[in-house]
Design a protein around this motif. Structure first.
Motif, short mmCIF file in Angstrom:
data_model
loop_
_atom_site.label_atom_id
_atom_site.label_comp_id
_atom_site.label_asym_id
_atom_site.label_seq_id
_atom_site.Cartn_x
_atom_site.Cartn_y
_atom_site.Cartn_z
N VAL A 185 51.00 34.79 42.60
CA VAL A 185 51.92 34.85 43.24
C VAL A 185 51.42 36.39 43.54
O VAL A 185 51.97 37.38 44.56
CB VAL A 185 53.92 34.99 43.36
CG1 VAL A 185 54.59 33.91 42.72
CG2 VAL A 185 53.91 36.23 41.65
N ASN A 186 50.76 36.94 42.87
CA ASN A 186 49.95 38.17 42.51
C ASN A 186 48.93 37.99 43.70
O ASN A 186 48.07 37.87 43.92
CB ASN A 186 49.07 38.97 41.06
CG ASN A 186 49.11 39.99 41.26
OD1 ASN A 186 48.25 40.48 41.97
ND2 ASN A 186 48.74 40.72 39.95
N PRO A 187 49.65 38.99 45.06
CA PRO A 187 48.29 39.36 45.82
C PRO A 187 47.19 39.85 45.61
O PRO A 187 45.75 38.28 46.40
CB PRO A 187 49.40 40.53 47.27
CG PRO A 187 50.25 41.12 46.30
CD PRO A 187 50.31 40.20 44.90
N ARG A 188 47.06 40.03 44.80
CA ARG A 188 45.56 40.90 44.61
C ARG A 188 44.74 39.27 43.56
O ARG A 188 43.07 39.68 43.85
CB ARG A 188 45.17 41.80 43.33
CG ARG A 188 45.38 43.10 44.43
CD ARG A 188 45.09 44.21 43.91
NE ARG A 188 45.46 45.82 44.30
CZ ARG A 188 45.82 46.19 43.38
NH1 ARG A 188 44.95 46.97 42.35
NH2 ARG A 188 46.71 47.31 44.31
N LEU A 189 45.20 38.85 43.07
CA LEU A 189 44.44 37.43 42.18
C LEU A 189 44.37 35.77 43.44
O LEU A 189 44.02 35.00 42.80
CB LEU A 189 45.59 36.79 41.26
CG LEU A 189 45.67 37.57 40.59
CD1 LEU A 189 46.32 37.54 39.18
CD2 LEU A 189 44.08 38.77 39.38
N GLN A 190 45.20 36.38 44.73
CA GLN A 190 44.52 35.45 45.68
C GLN A 190 43.69 35.37 46.27
O GLN A 190 42.86 34.28 46.66
CB GLN A 190 45.65 35.18 46.78
CG GLN A 190 47.39 35.51 46.41
CD GLN A 190 47.40 34.48 45.38
OE1 GLN A 190 46.87 32.73 45.13
NE2 GLN A 190 47.83 34.92 43.76
N HIS A 191 42.62 36.37 45.94
CA HIS A 191 40.99 36.61 46.21
C HIS A 191 40.28 36.09 45.73
O HIS A 191 39.84 36.59 44.55
CB HIS A 191 40.58 37.94 46.46
CG HIS A 191 41.46 38.63 47.25
ND1 HIS A 191 41.15 38.52 49.17
CD2 HIS A 191 42.64 39.42 47.64
CE1 HIS A 191 42.14 38.57 49.72
NE2 HIS A 191 43.00 39.93 49.35
N ARG A 192 40.50 34.62 45.06
CA ARG A 192 39.20 34.00 43.70
C ARG A 192 38.36 34.55 44.11
O ARG A 192 37.55 33.75 42.80
CB ARG A 192 40.06 32.56 44.23
CG ARG A 192 41.61 32.10 43.66
CD ARG A 192 41.56 32.72 42.66
NE ARG A 192 43.34 32.15 43.13
CZ ARG A 192 44.44 31.37 42.17
NH1 ARG A 192 44.11 29.88 42.31
NH2 ARG A 192 45.89 31.71 42.75
N GLU A 193 38.10 34.33 45.18
CA GLU A 193 35.82 34.26 45.18
C GLU A 193 35.85 36.14 44.67
O GLU A 193 36.50 36.86 44.94
CB GLU A 193 35.17 34.21 46.35
CG GLU A 193 35.37 32.25 46.61
CD GLU A 193 35.37 31.56 45.93
OE1 GLU A 193 33.99 32.15 45.26
OE2 GLU A 193 36.10 31.07 45.76
#
Ligand code: FE2
Length: 346
Positions: A185-193
């Motif tokens: 759920v952490n929005p910053r960790l959704q940028h996986r690249e």
């Protein structure tokens, strides 16, 4: 394992103790809460053995140096910490023995170059590497979004997702979270690249923390904060109330030397009747000429009562054992409607 959390605004400190040996480590303590930490340690029958800063903090004043002095235990940080008072410098994967507990440092640069996370039992103290719903910022001195990407995706996020996450900040008061939950759920960790993560971090445009330069100055050097200087001075000098000084001024008795330690223009715009001008910046240089008798009763005042406290403490250090400071300053004196003179010294 005994775990106590101390919230100071958005900052979080953690007291981690071994119930068998009663040894403990304190993680990311804040300067204003020393009594609280010592009280909690006593309440839990713990003795603090290590003072850990997860990184050089830019947003609050670390208590590690002061507590190390009081408790005679080491300050522990990563090898790259610039602070000269760090007595134990950890490298990646090294362990601290806290009684039967083993606290493992993980080197996680990115928020700062000297950031670590600390693993103990099923808990991960993440400093500002990973927060609940966010990450540490990477736009302050020594921050590096590329390094943070590696510390997260090739570092702590590869651990068991069940690890409980205890961050150094929790501005929303979310409480502890887990690695798995943050990954989901952490929005910053959704940028996986990597490229997307770095670009997102570079475009956050966050406001600068209050007291940034003072926090970096004191945390990196072990120097004192302005508040520390003031509280040390306050502990060394007696004060005189505004009303008592007004009574003495009105009685016109010459027993007390009243020193205005502001600058000349402030003095001339309005001062306490009978006061002499001796600006704080000239105090040490002019004191022998202006105050030849160290047995005199001397009172200092300034605009708000802060600089005058430092001035009175300096006078006491110089041998004026009857130096006192006004409890309040010229602003409060005016607000009280007490008499004011304008113009130059007679
Ligand atoms: Fe930080």
């Amino acid at each position: 394992m005994i775990l106590e959390t101390v919230a100071t605004g958005g900052c979080r400190s953690y007291l981690v103790g071994c119930p068998d040996s009663c040894a403990a480590a304190l993680i990311d303590p804040e300067l204003s809460r020393i009594d609280r930490y010592l009280g909690l340690a006593a309440h839990n029958s713990l003795r603090i053995r290590f003072l850990i800063d997860t990184h050089t903090h830019a947003d609050h004043y670390s208590a590690t140096r002061e507590m190390a002095r009081q408790l005679e235990v080491p300050v522990v940080m990563h090898r790259h910490s610039p602070a000269p008072f760090v007595a134990m410098r950890l490298e990646d994967d090294e362990l601290l023995a806290v009684g039967r507990l083993r606290m493992q440092a993980m080197y996680t640069p990115g928020h700062t170059r000297d950031s670590i996370c600390v693993k103990v039992g099923d808990c991960l103290f993440t400093g500002d590497t990973l927060l609940s719903g966010a990450t540490g910022r990477t736009d302050l001195p020594t921050g590096d979004p590329d390094a943070l990407y590696d510390s997260l995706f090739n570092g702590i996020l590869r651990l068991d997702p069940a690890y409980k996450v205890y961050p150094a900040h929790d501005h929303e008061g979310n409480g502890p979270t887990t690695l798995g939950r943050e990954l989901a759920v952490n929005p910053r960790l959704q940028h996986r690249e990597r490229a997307a993560f770095v670009e997102n971090m570079r475009n956050l445009s966050l406001t600068m923390p209050a007291h940034l330069t003072e926090a970096l100055r004191t945390n990196m050097s072990g120097g004192k904060t302005v508040d520390q200087l003031l509280s040390e001075a306050t502990a060394k000098v007696p004060f005189m109330s505004l009303a008592e000084l007004r009574n003495r001024v009105e009685a016109g008795a010459g027993e007390l030397d009243v020193l205005d330690v502001r600058e000349r223009d402030a003095y001339e715009q309005g001062h306490i009747p009978g006061a002499r001008l001796l600006p704080r910046g000239q105090l040490e240089l002019r004191v022998n000429k202006e105050l030849p008798d160290p047995t005199r009763h001397v009172l200092t005042y300034c605009a708000l009562g802060l600089i005058s406290t430092l001035a009175a403490a300096t006078l006491r250090e110089m041998g004026f054992q009857r130096a006192v400071a006004l409890d309040g300053g010229m602003a409060a004196w005016r607000d009280a409607g007490y008499p004011v003179r304008t113009g130059a010294e007679p």
